[in-house]
Write a protein that holds these residues in place. Sequence first.
Motif, PDB file in Angstrom:
ATOM      1  N   ALA A   9     -24.833 -48.929 -13.882  1.00 57.23           N
ATOM      2  CA  ALA A   9     -24.082 -48.495 -15.065  1.00 57.23           C
ATOM      3  C   ALA A   9     -23.908 -46.979 -15.163  1.00 57.23           C
ATOM      4  N   PRO A  10     -24.951 -46.166 -14.941  1.00 57.89           N
ATOM      5  CA  PRO A  10     -24.743 -44.706 -15.042  1.00 57.89           C
ATOM      6  C   PRO A  10     -23.659 -44.193 -14.106  1.00 57.89           C
ATOM      7  N   ALA A  11     -23.671 -44.658 -12.859  1.00 58.19           N
ATOM      8  CA  ALA A  11     -22.670 -44.198 -11.897  1.00 58.19           C
ATOM      9  C   ALA A  11     -21.280 -44.726 -12.258  1.00 58.19           C
ATOM     10  N   LEU A  12     -21.193 -45.993 -12.643  1.00 57.70           N
ATOM     11  CA  LEU A  12     -19.901 -46.582 -12.987  1.00 57.70           C
ATOM     12  C   LEU A  12     -19.281 -45.892 -14.195  1.00 57.70           C
ATOM     13  N   LEU A  13     -20.082 -45.647 -15.226  1.00 58.82           N
ATOM     14  CA  LEU A  13     -19.569 -44.986 -16.426  1.00 58.82           C
ATOM     15  C   LEU A  13     -19.224 -43.530 -16.148  1.00 58.82           C
ATOM     16  N   ALA A  14     -19.979 -42.895 -15.234  1.00 61.85           N
ATOM     17  CA  ALA A  14     -19.652 -41.515 -14.851  1.00 61.85           C
ATOM     18  C   ALA A  14     -18.307 -41.464 -14.137  1.00 61.85           C
ATOM     19  N   ILE A  15     -18.028 -42.461 -13.301  1.00 61.63           N
ATOM     20  CA  ILE A  15     -16.751 -42.517 -12.587  1.00 61.63           C
ATOM     21  C   ILE A  15     -15.600 -42.681 -13.578  1.00 61.63           C
ATOM     22  N   VAL A  16     -15.735 -43.659 -14.469  1.00 63.23           N
ATOM     23  CA  VAL A  16     -14.672 -43.913 -15.445  1.00 63.23           C
ATOM     24  C   VAL A  16     -14.502 -42.717 -16.389  1.00 63.23           C
ATOM     25  N   GLY A  17     -15.626 -42.166 -16.850  1.00 66.31           N
ATOM     26  CA  GLY A  17     -15.548 -41.006 -17.734  1.00 66.31           C
ATOM     27  C   GLY A  17     -14.944 -39.801 -17.043  1.00 66.31           C
ATOM     28  N   GLY A  18     -15.277 -39.616 -15.766  1.00 66.36           N
ATOM     29  CA  GLY A  18     -14.736 -38.480 -15.027  1.00 66.36           C
ATOM     30  C   GLY A  18     -13.231 -38.544 -14.880  1.00 66.36           C
ATOM     31  N   VAL A  19     -12.659 -39.755 -14.940  1.00 67.63           N
ATOM     32  CA  VAL A  19     -11.209 -39.905 -14.840  1.00 67.63           C
ATOM     33  C   VAL A  19     -10.543 -39.846 -16.207  1.00 67.63           C
ATOM     34  N   PHE A  20     -11.153 -40.485 -17.221  1.00 59.18           N
ATOM     35  CA  PHE A  20     -10.504 -40.612 -18.517  1.00 59.18           C
ATOM     36  C   PHE A  20     -10.736 -39.410 -19.441  1.00 59.18           C
ATOM     37  N   VAL A  21     -11.899 -38.787 -19.377  1.00 63.77           N
ATOM     38  CA  VAL A  21     -12.173 -37.674 -20.293  1.00 63.77           C
ATOM     39  C   VAL A  21     -11.155 -36.543 -20.141  1.00 63.77           C
ATOM     40  N   PRO A  22     -10.807 -36.122 -18.905  1.00 60.24           N
ATOM     41  CA  PRO A  22      -9.760 -35.088 -18.794  1.00 60.24           C
ATOM     42  C   PRO A  22      -8.432 -35.522 -19.407  1.00 60.24           C
ATOM     43  N   LEU A  23      -8.086 -36.821 -19.270  1.00 65.81           N
ATOM     44  CA  LEU A  23      -6.847 -37.310 -19.870  1.00 65.81           C
ATOM     45  C   LEU A  23      -6.877 -37.146 -21.393  1.00 65.81           C
ATOM     46  N   TYR A  24      -7.992 -37.571 -22.015  1.00 61.41           N
ATOM     47  CA  TYR A  24      -8.085 -37.444 -23.468  1.00 61.41           C
ATOM     48  C   TYR A  24      -8.114 -35.980 -23.902  1.00 61.41           C
ATOM     49  N   ALA A  25      -8.706 -35.118 -23.082  1.00 58.22           N
ATOM     50  CA  ALA A  25      -8.729 -33.687 -23.411  1.00 58.22           C
ATOM     51  C   ALA A  25      -7.319 -33.110 -23.415  1.00 58.22           C
ATOM     52  N   VAL A  26      -6.521 -33.474 -22.411  1.00 57.01           N
ATOM     53  CA  VAL A  26      -5.141 -32.996 -22.349  1.00 57.01           C
ATOM     54  C   VAL A  26      -4.328 -33.521 -23.530  1.00 57.01           C
ATOM     55  N   LYS A  27      -4.524 -34.783 -23.876  1.00 51.01           N
ATOM     56  CA  LYS A  27      -3.791 -35.365 -25.003  1.00 51.01           C
ATOM     57  C   LYS A  27      -4.218 -34.746 -26.325  1.00 51.01           C
ATOM     58  N   ALA A  28      -5.512 -34.374 -26.434  1.00 50.69           N
ATOM     59  CA  ALA A  28      -5.967 -33.690 -27.648  1.00 50.69           C
ATOM     60  C   ALA A  28      -5.303 -32.322 -27.778  1.00 50.69           C
ATOM     61  N   VAL A  29      -5.129 -31.632 -26.661  1.00 45.66           N
ATOM     62  CA  VAL A  29      -4.421 -30.340 -26.688  1.00 45.66           C
ATOM     63  C   VAL A  29      -2.967 -30.554 -27.107  1.00 45.66           C
ATOM     64  N   CYS A  30      -2.334 -31.605 -26.592  1.00 43.99           N
ATOM     65  CA  CYS A  30      -0.952 -31.904 -26.974  1.00 43.99           C
ATOM     66  C   CYS A  30      -0.853 -32.178 -28.476  1.00 43.99           C
ATOM     67  N   TYR A  31      -1.851 -32.872 -29.015  1.00 48.78           N
ATOM     68  CA  TYR A  31      -1.869 -33.124 -30.457  1.00 48.78           C
ATOM     69  C   TYR A  31      -2.033 -31.828 -31.243  1.00 48.78           C
ATOM     70  N   SER A  32      -2.923 -30.950 -30.770  1.00 51.30           N
ATOM     71  CA  SER A  32      -3.136 -29.684 -31.481  1.00 51.30           C
ATOM     72  C   SER A  32      -1.889 -28.811 -31.474  1.00 51.30           C
ATOM     73  N   LEU A  33      -1.044 -28.978 -30.456  1.00 51.05           N
ATOM     74  CA  LEU A  33       0.211 -28.220 -30.384  1.00 51.05           C
ATOM     75  C   LEU A  33       1.347 -28.906 -31.136  1.00 51.05           C
ATOM     76  N   GLY A  34       1.044 -30.076 -31.694  1.00 55.79           N
ATOM     77  CA  GLY A  34       2.047 -30.788 -32.472  1.00 55.79           C
ATOM     78  C   GLY A  34       3.025 -31.596 -31.650  1.00 55.79           C
ATOM     79  N   TRP A  35       2.702 -31.851 -30.385  1.00 57.90           N
ATOM     80  CA  TRP A  35       3.621 -32.590 -29.524  1.00 57.90           C
ATOM     81  C   TRP A  35       3.509 -34.096 -29.692  1.00 57.90           C
ATOM     82  N   ILE A  36       2.327 -34.604 -30.070  1.00 57.69           N
ATOM     83  CA  ILE A  36       2.127 -36.034 -30.266  1.00 57.69           C
ATOM     84  C   ILE A  36       1.366 -36.261 -31.559  1.00 57.69           C
ATOM     85  N   GLU A  37       1.423 -37.505 -32.061  1.00 57.80           N
ATOM     86  CA  GLU A  37       0.651 -37.872 -33.237  1.00 57.80           C
ATOM     87  C   GLU A  37      -0.809 -38.094 -32.849  1.00 57.80           C
ATOM     88  N   PHE A  38      -1.678 -38.039 -33.873  1.00 51.38           N
ATOM     89  CA  PHE A  38      -3.110 -38.174 -33.593  1.00 51.38           C
ATOM     90  C   PHE A  38      -3.434 -39.513 -32.952  1.00 51.38           C
TER      91      PHE A  38
END
Length: 283
Positions: A36-65
């Motif tokens: 589980a630690p390795a599997l969740l690290a793999i999934v998190g390593g791929v998805f967390v950057p995506l959510y970070a980029v989308k959060a920046v897009c939201y802060s710039l007003g490009w997308i809804e929350f």
Amino acid sequence: MNETLPTTRRFGSLIVSRRSVVDILDAGLAFYRREAPALLAIVGGVFVPLYAVKAVCYSLGWIEFVRIFNAFEFLETASYTPANLVLMLIEGCTHTVSVGAVTYFVFLRATSNTVRFSTLASGVAPQALPLLWITFLCTVLTAAGFALCILPGLAAYVLFVFTTPVVIAERYFTFGDVFRRSKELLSGMWWRTAGFLLVTWLLLFMLGLSLTYLLAGALQLLIEQLAWLSGLLPDVNLLTLLGGVVVSMLLLPLEAVFTILLYFDVRSRKEGLDLLILCEQLP
């Protein structure tokens, strides 16, 4: 046959094996608990950057929350915008890459006691573009099948269930090769595979429902405590969305593990993959 499985002298936990449907589920749950630690690290390593980029897009007003965690809803007309369709495509690519990384991790663990993340990344990166393109075509054909009639969609879904292992492990990089290889693997195994997928869906649905209620109760307790300590009411929608993301990230690698173990089972029954790897481990 393109055989590119990594080899080692240590056979370990016999991940590659012939199993009944129940045994595949049991082995998948056991593997998930252990890794589980390795599997969740793999999934998190791929998805967390995506959510970070989308959060920046939201802060710039490009997308809804709400689009940070769920860009597209088929039954929501507000989702049908160019921006949301682009986000849906990006999320689909992220999902495909994460499943590919989990798949390659399981293949490495099947024949090795240790797996370095550098090895994992270097093994998946060259295959990412072919995997994305072939998965996109498979998804379009499956969606077209469901649009025409439910049965063709279900048949296409079963047919393409081994797309990721075929690309990642056997290195077939064209849609035609993947299609022919999938038909070869499923020959004589169609109904068994369809039944396994049905059981898997039911199990994942029950696990997802249980985890959702568990997290909902924990979040409710957290909200009450924060409100009592600070006098401020936390954003309930944010906590609810975060809970949904957590459940999805917990179940995604488990679903991938089930599929890979079924792939091992099918190849072991039809091609003796378990015996081939066992022989490679002998001194």
